[in-house]
Design a protein around this motif. Structure first.
Motif, PDB file in Angstrom:
ATOM      1  N   GLU A   1       0.852  -1.192   0.000  1.00  0.00           N
ATOM      2  CA  GLU A   1       0.000   0.000   0.000  1.00  0.00           C
ATOM      3  C   GLU A   1       0.889   1.244   0.000  1.00  0.00           C
ATOM      4  OE1 GLU A   1      -2.320   0.460   3.510  1.00  0.00           O
ATOM      5  OE2 GLU A   1      -3.445   2.166   2.741  1.00  0.00           O
ATOM      6  N   VAL A   2       0.591   2.133  -0.933  1.00  0.00           N
ATOM      7  CA  VAL A   2       1.341   3.389  -1.014  1.00  0.00           C
ATOM      8  C   VAL A   2       0.839   4.357   0.050  1.00  0.00           C
ATOM      9  CG1 VAL A   2       1.799   5.395  -2.431  1.00  0.00           C
ATOM     10  CG2 VAL A   2       1.849   3.120  -3.458  1.00  0.00           C
ATOM     11  N   GLN A   3       1.773   4.944   0.770  1.00  0.00           N
ATOM     12  CA  GLN A   3       1.401   5.926   1.795  1.00  0.00           C
ATOM     13  C   GLN A   3       2.415   7.056   1.852  1.00  0.00           C
ATOM     14  OE1 GLN A   3       0.943   3.624   5.513  1.00  0.00           O
ATOM     15  NE2 GLN A   3      -1.170   4.345   5.543  1.00  0.00           N
ATOM     16  N   LEU A   4       1.912   8.234   2.163  1.00  0.00           N
ATOM     17  CA  LEU A   4       2.737   9.367   2.567  1.00  0.00           C
ATOM     18  C   LEU A   4       2.228   9.780   3.937  1.00  0.00           C
ATOM     19  CD1 LEU A   4       2.781  11.475  -0.725  1.00  0.00           C
ATOM     20  CD2 LEU A   4       4.715  10.241   0.261  1.00  0.00           C
ATOM     21  N   VAL A   5       3.129   9.844   4.895  1.00  0.00           N
ATOM     22  CA  VAL A   5       2.723  10.174   6.252  1.00  0.00           C
ATOM     23  C   VAL A   5       3.483  11.402   6.720  1.00  0.00           C
ATOM     24  CG1 VAL A   5       2.575   9.373   8.626  1.00  0.00           C
ATOM     25  CG2 VAL A   5       2.206   7.766   6.752  1.00  0.00           C
ATOM     26  N   GLU A   6       2.717  12.440   7.041  1.00  0.00           N
ATOM     27  CA  GLU A   6       3.309  13.681   7.509  1.00  0.00           C
ATOM     28  C   GLU A   6       3.355  13.708   9.033  1.00  0.00           C
ATOM     29  OE1 GLU A   6       0.445  14.903   4.049  1.00  0.00           O
ATOM     30  OE2 GLU A   6       0.423  13.567   5.798  1.00  0.00           O
ATOM     31  N   SER A   7       4.323  14.420   9.553  1.00  0.00           N
ATOM     32  CA  SER A   7       4.406  14.638  10.992  1.00  0.00           C
ATOM     33  C   SER A   7       5.161  15.931  11.246  1.00  0.00           C
ATOM     34  CB  SER A   7       5.104  13.464  11.691  1.00  0.00           C
ATOM     35  OG  SER A   7       6.438  13.335  11.237  1.00  0.00           O
ATOM     36  N   GLY A   8       5.084  16.398  12.488  1.00  0.00           N
ATOM     37  CA  GLY A   8       5.848  17.580  12.876  1.00  0.00           C
ATOM     38  C   GLY A   8       5.047  18.848  13.042  1.00  0.00           C
ATOM     39  N   GLY A   9       3.775  18.803  12.717  1.00  0.00           N
ATOM     40  CA  GLY A   9       2.960  19.993  12.887  1.00  0.00           C
ATOM     41  C   GLY A   9       2.715  20.296  14.355  1.00  0.00           C
ATOM     42  N   GLY A  10       2.115  21.445  14.610  1.00  0.00           N
ATOM     43  CA  GLY A  10       1.825  21.825  15.986  1.00  0.00           C
ATOM     44  C   GLY A  10       1.486  23.283  16.103  1.00  0.00           C
ATOM     45  N   LEU A  11       1.448  23.745  17.340  1.00  0.00           N
ATOM     46  CA  LEU A  11       1.149  25.142  17.658  1.00  0.00           C
ATOM     47  C   LEU A  11       2.452  25.838  18.025  1.00  0.00           C
ATOM     48  CD1 LEU A  11      -0.804  27.467  18.367  1.00  0.00           C
ATOM     49  CD2 LEU A  11      -1.004  26.449  20.659  1.00  0.00           C
ATOM     50  N   VAL A  12       2.678  26.982  17.395  1.00  0.00           N
ATOM     51  CA  VAL A  12       3.905  27.720  17.650  1.00  0.00           C
ATOM     52  C   VAL A  12       3.590  29.208  17.618  1.00  0.00           C
ATOM     53  CG1 VAL A  12       4.579  27.756  15.210  1.00  0.00           C
ATOM     54  CG2 VAL A  12       6.342  27.931  16.986  1.00  0.00           C
ATOM     55  N   GLN A  13       4.343  29.984  18.351  1.00  0.00           N
ATOM     56  CA  GLN A  13       4.162  31.437  18.326  1.00  0.00           C
ATOM     57  C   GLN A  13       4.813  32.035  17.081  1.00  0.00           C
ATOM     58  OE1 GLN A  13       5.710  32.914  22.091  1.00  0.00           O
ATOM     59  NE2 GLN A  13       3.638  32.920  22.956  1.00  0.00           N
ATOM     60  N   ALA A  14       4.321  33.158  16.681  1.00  0.00           N
ATOM     61  CA  ALA A  14       4.906  33.862  15.538  1.00  0.00           C
ATOM     62  C   ALA A  14       6.397  34.073  15.779  1.00  0.00           C
ATOM     63  CB  ALA A  14       4.204  35.201  15.330  1.00  0.00           C
ATOM     64  N   GLY A  15       7.173  33.828  14.728  1.00  0.00           N
ATOM     65  CA  GLY A  15       8.615  33.924  14.837  1.00  0.00           C
ATOM     66  C   GLY A  15       9.289  32.611  15.171  1.00  0.00           C
ATOM     67  N   GLY A  16       8.496  31.613  15.528  1.00  0.00           N
ATOM     68  CA  GLY A  16       9.043  30.325  15.890  1.00  0.00           C
ATOM     69  C   GLY A  16       9.346  29.448  14.687  1.00  0.00           C
ATOM     70  N   SER A  17       9.748  28.223  14.978  1.00  0.00           N
ATOM     71  CA  SER A  17      10.153  27.278  13.933  1.00  0.00           C
ATOM     72  C   SER A  17       9.496  25.923  14.145  1.00  0.00           C
ATOM     73  CB  SER A  17      11.674  27.093  13.942  1.00  0.00           C
ATOM     74  OG  SER A  17      12.347  28.301  13.681  1.00  0.00           O
ATOM     75  N   LEU A  18       9.310  25.221  13.055  1.00  0.00           N
ATOM     76  CA  LEU A  18       8.840  23.832  13.066  1.00  0.00           C
ATOM     77  C   LEU A  18       9.533  23.099  11.940  1.00  0.00           C
ATOM     78  CD1 LEU A  18       4.945  24.082  13.523  1.00  0.00           C
ATOM     79  CD2 LEU A  18       6.566  23.139  15.177  1.00  0.00           C
ATOM     80  N   ARG A  19       9.661  21.788  12.101  1.00  0.00           N
ATOM     81  CA  ARG A  19      10.151  20.960  11.000  1.00  0.00           C
ATOM     82  C   ARG A  19       9.138  19.866  10.717  1.00  0.00           C
ATOM     83  NH1 ARG A  19      15.450  17.092  10.073  1.00  0.00           N
ATOM     84  NH2 ARG A  19      14.297  15.692  11.452  1.00  0.00           N
ATOM     85  N   LEU A  20       8.668  19.860   9.486  1.00  0.00           N
ATOM     86  CA  LEU A  20       7.733  18.832   9.034  1.00  0.00           C
ATOM     87  C   LEU A  20       8.498  17.705   8.350  1.00  0.00           C
ATOM     88  CD1 LEU A  20       4.900  21.024   7.460  1.00  0.00           C
ATOM     89  CD2 LEU A  20       5.227  20.368   9.853  1.00  0.00           C
ATOM     90  N   SER A  21       7.982  16.498   8.500  1.00  0.00           N
ATOM     91  CA  SER A  21       8.555  15.335   7.830  1.00  0.00           C
ATOM     92  C   SER A  21       7.471  14.630   7.032  1.00  0.00           C
ATOM     93  CB  SER A  21       9.144  14.359   8.847  1.00  0.00           C
ATOM     94  OG  SER A  21      10.184  14.948   9.595  1.00  0.00           O
TER      95      SER A  21
END
Length: 126
Positions: A1-21
């Motif tokens: 089965e073909v899948q793409l699974v995202e992770s890394g989202g969330g709540l952050v304040q303006a000016g902050g950083s996140l890394r999505l995978s």
């Protein structure tokens, strides 16, 4: 089965950083362009950043260029989106898409993917 699974989202304040995978399974990233798209409430989905697994060429929409960095690990079939200096207008569900035999710019502009992930929520508070 073909899948793409995202992770890394969330709540952050303006000016902050996140890394999505985005991890692919059931297929390999060879000859695919992989990209990140986002959809905010009441708005159409838009291409954010894409990368070619073949030559590493990239696409960024103007509003994120200089703040977001896309990268790929072909050995792990994983694409990352490092997001810096996040703004409230970056708030959206972020989706990963993969398009066979397409270049990064075409994927980012046209948004036509063979496979899509389920999305991960990114919320930036002011």
């Amino acid at each position: 089965e073909v899948q793409l699974v995202e992770s890394g989202g969330g709540l952050v304040q303006a000016g902050g950083s996140l890394r999505l995978s985005c991890v692919g399974s059931g297929f390999t990233f060879d000859d695919y362009a992989i990209g990140w798209f986002r959809q905010a409430p009441g708005k159409e989905r838009e291409g954010v950043s894409c990368i070619s697994s073949k030559d590493g060429s990239t696409y960024y929409r103007d509003s994120v260029r200089g703040r977001f960095i896309i990268s790929i690990d072909n050995a792990k079939d994983t694409v990352y989106l490092q997001m810096h200096d996040l703004k409230p207008e970056d708030t959206a569900i972020y989706y990963c898409g993969a398009s066979y035999f397409t270049d990064a710019q075409a994927l980012g502009i046209l948004g036509r993917a063979n496979y899509w992930g389920q999305g991960t929520q990114v919320t930036v508070s002011s």
